[in-house]
Design a protein around this motif. Structure first.
Motif, PDB file in Angstrom:
ATOM      1  N   ARG A 267       0.847  -1.080   0.056  1.00 49.85           N
ATOM      2  CA  ARG A 267      -0.064  -0.082  -0.098  1.00 49.85           C
ATOM      3  C   ARG A 267       0.922   1.208   0.338  1.00 49.85           C
ATOM      4  NH1 ARG A 267      -2.074   0.924   6.110  1.00 49.85           N
ATOM      5  NH2 ARG A 267      -0.443  -0.405   7.059  1.00 49.85           N
ATOM      6  N   LEU A 268       0.421   2.329  -0.388  1.00 50.93           N
ATOM      7  CA  LEU A 268       0.946   3.644  -0.424  1.00 50.93           C
ATOM      8  C   LEU A 268       0.845   4.792   0.432  1.00 50.93           C
ATOM      9  CD1 LEU A 268       0.974   3.700  -4.652  1.00 50.93           C
ATOM     10  CD2 LEU A 268       2.786   2.663  -2.990  1.00 50.93           C
ATOM     11  N   SER A 269       1.698   5.319   0.904  1.00 56.79           N
ATOM     12  CA  SER A 269       1.382   6.473   1.684  1.00 56.79           C
ATOM     13  C   SER A 269       2.162   7.390   0.946  1.00 56.79           C
ATOM     14  CB  SER A 269       2.192   6.266   3.020  1.00 56.79           C
ATOM     15  OG  SER A 269       2.282   7.520   3.778  1.00 56.79           O
ATOM     16  N   LYS A 270       1.448   8.912   0.985  1.00 59.03           N
ATOM     17  CA  LYS A 270       1.984   9.938   0.377  1.00 59.03           C
ATOM     18  C   LYS A 270       2.483  10.827   1.317  1.00 59.03           C
ATOM     19  CE  LYS A 270      -0.367  14.179  -1.728  1.00 59.03           C
ATOM     20  NZ  LYS A 270      -1.339  14.661  -2.488  1.00 59.03           N
ATOM     21  N   GLY A 271       3.687  11.365   0.950  1.00 64.72           N
ATOM     22  CA  GLY A 271       4.606  12.343   1.655  1.00 64.72           C
ATOM     23  C   GLY A 271       4.769  13.461   0.939  1.00 64.72           C
ATOM     24  N   ALA A 272       4.103  14.722   1.463  1.00 71.20           N
ATOM     25  CA  ALA A 272       4.427  15.853   0.634  1.00 71.20           C
ATOM     26  C   ALA A 272       5.249  16.885   1.183  1.00 71.20           C
ATOM     27  CB  ALA A 272       3.357  16.872   0.263  1.00 71.20           C
ATOM     28  N   HIS A 273       6.199  17.757   0.614  1.00 73.48           N
ATOM     29  CA  HIS A 273       7.163  18.607   1.242  1.00 73.48           C
ATOM     30  C   HIS A 273       6.944  20.105   0.464  1.00 73.48           C
ATOM     31  CE1 HIS A 273       9.085  14.800   2.186  1.00 73.48           C
ATOM     32  NE2 HIS A 273       9.687  15.399   3.076  1.00 73.48           N
ATOM     33  N   VAL A 274       7.346  21.066   1.213  1.00 74.74           N
ATOM     34  CA  VAL A 274       7.453  22.437   0.797  1.00 74.74           C
ATOM     35  C   VAL A 274       8.804  22.945   0.940  1.00 74.74           C
ATOM     36  CG1 VAL A 274       6.347  24.804   1.039  1.00 74.74           C
ATOM     37  CG2 VAL A 274       5.043  22.698   0.985  1.00 74.74           C
ATOM     38  N   VAL A 275       9.160  23.774  -0.115  1.00 75.44           N
ATOM     39  CA  VAL A 275      10.565  24.415  -0.034  1.00 75.44           C
ATOM     40  C   VAL A 275      10.213  25.807  -0.045  1.00 75.44           C
ATOM     41  CG1 VAL A 275      12.906  24.925  -1.189  1.00 75.44           C
ATOM     42  CG2 VAL A 275      11.463  22.530  -1.273  1.00 75.44           C
ATOM     43  N   LEU A 276      10.744  26.610   0.848  1.00 77.66           N
ATOM     44  CA  LEU A 276      10.830  28.269   1.083  1.00 77.66           C
ATOM     45  C   LEU A 276      12.116  28.866   0.891  1.00 77.66           C
ATOM     46  CD1 LEU A 276       8.548  26.891   3.256  1.00 77.66           C
ATOM     47  CD2 LEU A 276       7.763  29.248   3.335  1.00 77.66           C
ATOM     48  N   ARG A 277      12.137  30.086   0.408  1.00 81.06           N
ATOM     49  CA  ARG A 277      13.260  30.891   0.402  1.00 81.06           C
ATOM     50  C   ARG A 277      13.377  31.168   2.293  1.00 81.06           C
ATOM     51  NH1 ARG A 277      10.228  33.480  -3.252  1.00 81.06           N
ATOM     52  NH2 ARG A 277      10.865  33.112  -5.443  1.00 81.06           N
ATOM     53  N   ARG A 278      14.605  31.351   2.468  1.00 79.26           N
ATOM     54  CA  ARG A 278      15.024  31.552   3.905  1.00 79.26           C
ATOM     55  C   ARG A 278      15.199  33.089   4.165  1.00 79.26           C
ATOM     56  NH1 ARG A 278      20.413  28.074   5.389  1.00 79.26           N
ATOM     57  NH2 ARG A 278      21.190  29.654   4.292  1.00 79.26           N
ATOM     58  N   ARG A 279      14.532  33.655   4.970  1.00 74.60           N
ATOM     59  CA  ARG A 279      14.698  34.954   5.617  1.00 74.60           C
ATOM     60  C   ARG A 279      15.433  35.354   6.347  1.00 74.60           C
ATOM     61  NH1 ARG A 279      10.527  38.615   4.119  1.00 74.60           N
ATOM     62  NH2 ARG A 279       8.782  37.505   2.638  1.00 74.60           N
ATOM     63  N   ALA A 280      16.471  34.199   7.107  1.00 71.61           N
ATOM     64  CA  ALA A 280      17.521  34.490   7.920  1.00 71.61           C
ATOM     65  C   ALA A 280      18.284  33.156   8.001  1.00 71.61           C
ATOM     66  CB  ALA A 280      17.057  34.859   9.211  1.00 71.61           C
ATOM     67  N   PRO A 281      19.534  33.380   8.246  1.00 70.54           N
ATOM     68  CA  PRO A 281      20.426  32.088   8.302  1.00 70.54           C
ATOM     69  C   PRO A 281      19.716  30.951   9.304  1.00 70.54           C
ATOM     70  CG  PRO A 281      21.587  33.993   8.368  1.00 70.54           C
ATOM     71  CD  PRO A 281      20.236  34.525   8.628  1.00 70.54           C
TER      72      PRO A 281
END
Length: 534
Positions: A267-281
């Protein structure tokens, strides 16, 4: 160290590209695949397929590997980019599993791929009313670090102010304490490409964008596959003593080619991710408890911040898996437990992606399902493998090789030679030293941008010097592809010459960081396509 380019039969060379076109080397590879009988045909070039092909080739077997798309183009390049021991596994008492994971993690980080696997500090914030207490987490991270022989520091608890200095985006309202531990991260697509290259250098013959359309049978046993080149439509066949189905979410599709009545095995499990610009180190990552079992991550990665992941059952077409608006909302909301709102702005999202975890079939919540690798034998002798992760992929390859050796009616055991306990991936070297040489070993009057040097060193290791030679021969290739990113045009040419890149997507999403940075606009795509055409 292995820095020699893969054989011309499996990788396009610039000379061949100029004289006979980009598809000529593929024709040579098809001819090579079609004329020989292989000990092992691996179908699928993700985590499991590449690990097995590399391991089996090291052991002296004659190995072929094909993938319907690009190598690691699906689930295997849609991970959380972690090489980790699995802190949350301690909740279930899986102490031995965590110790084994740590052993493999250390091997990757020190002996196999120190140029690709980087140490990273992780914070676990403890908020008032949260699912875990500071003493419990403190004990957990101490045990976790002890299981790694304290090689990544001492797991401990620190004050909110100390953590906020390292992670400026950390939400401090209601924050009681912060547990600290060490793990590693990597770029999964680059790991896959380097592993394919290692397999080829060990003798494997590989072809991506090559879809299996049927299986070959001899006296009722699977003895090969019918294949169609997805780039030009050419059809050919591959014969093998043994076939391994390592197609991830498509494993049951291939099993039904072997036996139309094969029951579902996964069976399958979905894993999603998001990438954002960094506003600080960010100098550390966050492991954010969502409930007593699930966590979400906020990880500095490729000069951005990677958020995720989700975990929900998926029953649709694996080709259509996407990060939906609902996924993005969930990821941002869960990250918001520990990250301040100004660091989670939608306008800062550069990329969102989703992959599918392959889990053993059975009832229960996918979040609680075991992440284990399962090898099964089909009615006609084809072996199918499902599960696995990057942290232990090298170990998994060895486990699968043992299964292959003892496959009934094949007799591979007598042809398998012992392999060294540790074999490094191509390009192994200290990234800092490589970057320093890239900056200092230059022709008079020339200079490499320090950001470019660092990017090359941490994605190619000592193979960066091959890219530097391309730039020396053609200085225009040293220009950045986009002013907001460190990738240069020489990487596109190198991807075509040495890394099986045939499409714009191959280059921008999996050979460089352009797509994840949100820098793959129309002009970049057009110029990349022109370079790929030669």
């Amino acid at each position: 160290m292995a820095t020699t380019p893969p054989p011309a039969a499996t990788v396009p060379t610039l000379g061949a590209e100029r004289s006979t076109g980009r598809l000529a080397p593929r024709a040579a590879t098809r001819e090579l695949l079609g004329r020989a009988r292989y000990d092992l045909l691996v179908i699928g070039g993700g985590i499991l397929g590449t690990a097995t092909a590399w391991t089996a080739a090291q052991a002296g077997l004659k190995v072929a590997m094909v993938d319907a798309g690009d190598f690691a183009n699906a689930t295997s390049s849609a991970s959380s980019k972690l090489v980790h021991g699995g802190l949350r596994y301690l909740q279930t008492g899986a102490v031995r599993l965590v110790a084994e994971n740590h052993k493999e993690r250390r091997a990757l980080a020190t002996d196999v791929a120190p140029h690709l696997v980087n140490p990273l500090t992780f914070f676990v914030p403890v908020y008032e009313g949260g699912p875990h207490s500071a003493p419990k987490l403190g004990a957990g991270v101490f045990l976790y670090s002890a299981l790694s022989a304290f090689r990544d520091g001492l797991g401990r608890v620190v004050s909110p102010s100390a953590a906020a200095r390292a992670v400026p985006g950390l939400r401090t309202e209601g924050l009681r304490r912060v547990a600290v531990y060490g793990d590693h991260q990597m770029n999964d697509a680059r790991m896959a490409v380097m592993t394919v290259r290692a397999a080829v250098e060990a003798g494997a013959v590989v072809l991506n964008h090559a879809e299996v359309t049927g299986l070959r049978f001899t006296r009722g046993r699977v003895t090969g596959a019918e294949v169609r080149d997805a780039l030009d439509g050419t059809e050919f066949g591959v014969d093998a003593r043994l076939v391994l189905n390592a197609t991830g979410p498509w494993v049951d599709h291939l099993r039904r080619m072997e036996h139309a009545g094969a029951a579902p095995s996964i069976r399958l499990s979905k894993g999603a991710h998001v990438v954002l610009r960094r506003r600080a180190p960010w100098r550390a990552a966050l492991t954010i408890p969502i409930d007593h079992y699930r966590v979400s991550f906020a990880i500095p990665w490729e000069d951005h911040v990677l958020l995720g992941t989700t975990d929900e059952e998926y029953t649709g077409d694996p080709l259509r898996v996407r990060a939906t608006d609902a996924d993005v909302e969930q990821i941002l909301a869960e990250a918001g437990h520990a990250v301040r709102d100004e660091h989670l702005r939608r306008e800062d999202i550069t990329y969102a992606f989703a992959g599918l975890r392959v889990l053993p079939g059975g009832p229960g919540e996918t979040a609680a399902a075991k992440r284990e690798t399962v090898v099964t034998e089909g009615r006609a002798g084809m072996l199918s493998v499902a599960g696995g992760k990057w942290t232990t992929y090298r170990h998994i390859g060895r486990v699968i090789l043992e299964k292959l050796k003892h496959a009934p009616g094949v007799g591979l055991a007598e042809d398998v030679s012992p392999i060294p306990p540790t074999v490094p991936l191509p390009g192994i070297g200290a990234p800092q030293a490589v970057a320093r040489r890239l900056l200092t070993d230059r022709e008079p009057g020339s200079r490499m941008d320090p950001l470019v040097a660092r990017n090359l060193a941490t994605h190619y290791g000592t193979l960066s010097f091959d890219i530097a030679r391309l730039i020396a021969e053609r200085p225009e290739l040293g220009e950045r592809i986009h002013p907001d990113g460190p990738d240069v045009w020489a990487q596109v040419v190198y991807a075509a010459e040495q890394e099986w890149a045939y499409t714009v997507e191959d280059v921008l999403r999996r050979r460089t960081t352009l797509t994840v940075r949100g820098l793959d606009g129309p002009e970049v795509r057009k110029r990349t396509a022109e370079l790929l055409e030669g």
